[in-house]
Design an enzyme around this catalytic site. Structure first.
Site, PDB file in Angstrom:
ATOM      1  N   TYR A 144      41.816 -62.415  29.977  1.00 43.31           N
ATOM      2  CA  TYR A 144      42.800 -61.961  30.266  1.00 43.31           C
ATOM      3  C   TYR A 144      42.649 -60.300  29.486  1.00 43.31           C
ATOM      4  CZ  TYR A 144      45.470 -66.059  31.428  1.00 43.31           C
ATOM      5  OH  TYR A 144      46.102 -67.749  31.766  1.00 43.31           O
ATOM      6  N   LYS A 193      33.884 -74.871  29.484  1.00 43.19           N
ATOM      7  CA  LYS A 193      33.556 -75.410  31.346  1.00 43.19           C
ATOM      8  C   LYS A 193      31.822 -74.638  31.403  1.00 43.19           C
ATOM      9  CE  LYS A 193      33.557 -75.981  35.833  1.00 43.19           C
ATOM     10  NZ  LYS A 193      33.970 -78.030  36.102  1.00 43.19           N
ATOM     11  N   ASP A 226      38.441 -79.340  33.512  1.00 40.17           N
ATOM     12  CA  ASP A 226      38.542 -80.617  34.243  1.00 40.17           C
ATOM     13  C   ASP A 226      38.730 -81.423  34.049  1.00 40.17           C
ATOM     14  OD1 ASP A 226      36.077 -80.086  34.000  1.00 40.17           O
ATOM     15  OD2 ASP A 226      34.897 -80.090  36.561  1.00 40.17           O
ATOM     16  N   ASP A 250      45.616 -71.305  28.256  1.00 40.47           N
ATOM     17  CA  ASP A 250      47.210 -71.463  28.565  1.00 40.47           C
ATOM     18  C   ASP A 250      47.099 -72.089  30.048  1.00 40.47           C
ATOM     19  OD1 ASP A 250      49.247 -70.159  30.240  1.00 40.47           O
ATOM     20  OD2 ASP A 250      47.512 -68.612  31.011  1.00 40.47           O
TER      21      ASP A 250
END
Ligand code: NAD
Length: 378
Positions: A144, A193, A226, A250
């Site tokens: 971000y 990830k 995931d 988020d």
């Protein structure tokens, strides 16, 4: 005479922000005397109210008051009255500016689903009842904020964002998560990830090092984002503290927010700088503003987090107990529809929780942390 005084910057904002934080203040005042502290509360405009008062969503005077307060109690911002203002003046940008000014790099969102409210959840009772997790999200770094960023080209446009974390940012947010785990069930799930992203590989290495060197008492598990999303829905009770970066946090925190079935139950705190920011997760709910339907519990539980930050643990416990007692006694606002419950307005609910919390503040906890008074009716 109270020994301790805390200066609270109260930013009710717009819509139901005022209604729910008024009740949070009522409950804080109710426990203050019994716990031996005093609150000095000053109101300041923010969001749409800031635009109306000073032409900007975060007036200078509001920012200055927050920077010198002991804590900020924030309601919510936004609403149809300010939908047409320029992007940089939108009420919501006032909140983003404030988080930045306060240096609040750690966003804490507890999500709990009591047995009494499990039927309000979109998940089955047997999956969700008893869920009690805390999401610790890094708030001021990651994709971000990383550069370069932007859209370029004309015929064939390209867009770029940069996910970047340095070691220092990972260490400080990991410490927050591990410290909370020490006060909870002693388990941290770090979400990344790492099978695809270098940033996540560094995240995983650094989190592992922090655990090994500073928090060997805490169990650490790593999940890919995931899989974490899937497990949060499949088995939310298997989580204690969830540690994650800005982007994944988020998404996962909003996913977890659906578990209790009402936004009106979810508190949050943004910490890291000298002054913490405490606010319900929900927005200004213009559809119910002014009707007395807003659930003040999220704001009241945010006030309990504020008390935690001050080290006022007995008062924080009393406030949480007040909320649980009201739920267990069958009281509810319109969002918590249950068979046979007694419908209360925002204000009535605040009064009821304040009354329960006041009774409890005078009772010492039992070894399991539950106040001695099991059944109360103020
Ligand atoms: P919202 O959270 O305000 O409301 C979503 C739905 O949940 C609505 O139906 C609302 O009635 C209900 N709801 C929310 N809080 C509730 C409560 N305490 N008790 C009972 N029901 C409750 O989100 P939205 O409708 O998407 O946004 C409305 C405005 O709030 C927009 O201007 C948005 O930008 C702003 N917003 C602000 C914040 C913030 O200040 N932190 C967060 C989200 C949205």
């Amino acid at each position: 005479m109270a020994e301790r005084t805390y200066d609270i910057a109260w930013l009710p904002g717009d819509g139901i922000g005022r209604e729910v934080t008024e009740q949070a203040l009522r409950v804080l005042e109710a426990v203050a005397q019994g716990a031996g502290f005093r609150l000095d509360v000053e109101e300041h405009p923010v969001g749409g109210a800031g635009l109306d008062a000073a032409g900007v969503p975060l007036p200078d005077a509001t920012r200055a008051a927050c920077m010198s307060a002991a804590a900020v109690l924030f309601g919510a911002v936004g609403g149809p009255a300010w939908d047409d203002v320029a992007a940089e003046l939108r009420p919501e940008s006032g909140l983003l500016q404030l988080r930045k000014a306060l240096g609040a790099f750690a966003n804490l969102r507890p999500v709990a689903v009591s047995a009494a409210l499990a039927d309000a959840s979109p998940l089955r009772r047997e999956v969700v009842a008893g869920t009690d997790l805390l999401i610790v999200r890094e708030l001021t770094g990651g994709i971000y904020f990383g550069t370069p960023r932007g859209i370029s080209g004309e015929v064939q446009r390209t867009a770029v964002n940069t996910m970047v974390y340095d070691e220092h940012e990972i260490v400080r947010i990991a410490r927050v998560a591990f410290r909370w785990a020490q006060q909870r069930q002693g388990h941290v799930t770090s979400v990344d990830k790492a099978n695809v992203l270098e940033v996540s590989r560094l995240w995983r290495e650094v989190v592992t090092e922090v655990q090994r060197e500073e928090f060997p008492d805490i169990a650490l598990q790593h999940l890919y984002v995931d899989n974490a999303a899937m497990q949060l829905v499949r088995d939310p009770r298997s989580f204690d503290v969830v540690l994650t970066g800005n982007l994944f946090g988020d998404v996962l925190s909003d996913l977890a927010a659906t578990l209790p079935g009402s936004l009106g139950l979810l508190p949050s705190a943004s910490l890291g700088g000298r002054v913490g920011l405490f606010e319900p997760v929900h927005g200004s709910a213009p559809d119910i503003a002014g009707t007395g339907k807003a659930n003040p519990m999220a704001a009241i539980l945010s006030a309990a987090m504020l008390l935690d930050e001050f080290g006022e643990t007995a008062a924080a416990r009393a406030v949480r107990y007040g909320v649980s007692a009201a739920i267990q006694a069958g009281y509810g606002t319109a969002d918590l529809r249950r068979d046979g419950h007694t419908l209360l307005s925002t204000e009535e609910m605040g009064e009821r929780i304040a009354a329960y919390a006041t009774l409890v503040i005078h009772h010492p906890p039992m070894p399991n942390g539950v106040p001695e008074v099991a059944v109360l009716d103020p």
